[in-house]
Write an enzyme that holds these catalytic residues in place. Structure first.
Site, mmCIF file in Angstrom:
data_model
loop_
_atom_site.group_PDB
_atom_site.id
_atom_site.type_symbol
_atom_site.label_atom_id
_atom_site.label_comp_id
_atom_site.label_asym_id
_atom_site.label_seq_id
_atom_site.Cartn_x
_atom_site.Cartn_y
_atom_site.Cartn_z
ATOM 1 N N ASP A 105 0.899 -0.955 0.029
ATOM 2 C CA ASP A 105 0.121 -0.313 0.477
ATOM 3 C C ASP A 105 0.702 1.421 0.154
ATOM 4 O O ASP A 105 1.920 1.038 0.605
ATOM 5 C CB ASP A 105 -0.741 0.004 1.211
ATOM 6 C CG ASP A 105 -1.262 -0.535 1.273
ATOM 7 O OD1 ASP A 105 -1.961 -1.643 0.063
ATOM 8 O OD2 ASP A 105 -2.317 -1.235 2.980
ATOM 9 N N ILE A 106 0.470 2.507 -0.368
ATOM 10 C CA ILE A 106 1.246 3.879 -0.341
ATOM 11 C C ILE A 106 1.807 4.012 0.581
ATOM 12 O O ILE A 106 3.107 4.431 1.104
ATOM 13 C CB ILE A 106 0.510 4.630 -1.166
ATOM 14 C CG1 ILE A 106 1.384 5.840 -1.538
ATOM 15 C CG2 ILE A 106 -1.112 4.935 0.180
ATOM 16 C CD1 ILE A 106 0.741 6.880 -2.812
#
Ligand code: URA
Length: 254
Positions: A105-106
């Protein structure tokens, strides 16, 4: 190594598109073995033939493998309109076809393998091989007393999916009111770690991947830094992805 066309050779090395390379060849900017070469369909044997463009020798690299300590704020993609990508961080890359093996995920940090070896990536990500991935997760909220055994049995996510057994370790020290944990999972569902803790009524406030199969994040790598894999790491990963015993020593526990 097998022969390939001059334009593919240069395009693979990120020199430009095939039409740009054709233009450059027409202008006499490319030499092969000391002779100006205008035909971009001419065959090249990497390692034997010398290719020069604009006075610079262009070597051919077939496969590249990098270990990145992914920082937050960067997306696990090859291109993105809004954010910097993990591939953009590999400043020394030679191949133009690198991609991340799986996604973080970011806001997740940690180990990401960046390569152009599609076969290895496919095997590492294939559910059939269920390669272990270990994460450090800082968790907010009270974990149930039987959290370890719940994770071991597999938890039911909000969409009804039941996860494969996972191994949870609670680290002794606390960070404020947060609990430090290590979670090892064998699959790669969307937001899996966050959703598994949510299933136990907790929230992950920080997540970092520490290992994938037998590839362990190099503690010397600062967040955002990368390095090429060693020959040994590549070999071990190949063994791991075809299910040899060098991988996942704790598999039998779950
Ligand atoms: N699980 C998550 O929830 N996020 C990641 O980035 C990786 C695993």
């Amino acid at each position: 190594m097998a022969q390939l066309r001059l334009d593919k050779y240069l395009a693979d090395m990120g020199i430009g598109t095939r039409s740009q390379i054709k233009e450059a060849a027409k202008k006499g900017r490319i030499q092969v073995n000391g002779q100006t070469e205008k035909k971009t369909d001419r065959k090249i044997t990497p390692g034997d033939d010398q290719v020069i463009m604009d006075g610079q020798v262009i070597g051919y690299v077939h496969m590249e493998y990098y270990m990145l300590n992914k920082p937050q704020g960067v997306v696990s993609a090859t291109e993105d309109r809004k954010y910097q990508t993990v591939v953009d961080l590999i400043a020394d890359r030679q191949r133009k076809d690198l991609f991340p093996v799986g996604r973080l995920d970011i806001d997740t940090e940690g180990l990401l393998l960046i390569t152009n070896d599609g076969e290895l990536a496919h095997r590492l990500l294939s559910p059939a091989h269920h390669v272990d991935k270990q994460y450090y997760a800082l968790v907010e909220g009270e974990l149930p007393a039987d959290a370890v055994s719940q994770m071991e049995q597999g938890v039911t996510l909000e969409d009804g999916t039941v996860t494969r057994p996972a191994r949870l370790e609670l680290l002794p020290e606390k960070e404020g009111e947060f609990t430090k944990t290590l979670l090892t999972i064998h699959e790669g569902k969307f937001h899996q770690v966050k959703r598994m803790f949510e299933a136990l009524g907790c929230k992950v406030v920080f997540l970092k991947r520490l290992s994938m199969g037998n590839l362990v994040l190099d503690p010397e790598l600062e967040t955002g830094a990368y390095r090429p894999l060693t020959e040994g790491e590549i070999k071990n990963l190949r063994n791991c992805s075809i299910g040899l015993r060098t991988c996942c020593a704790d598999r039998k526990k779950t």
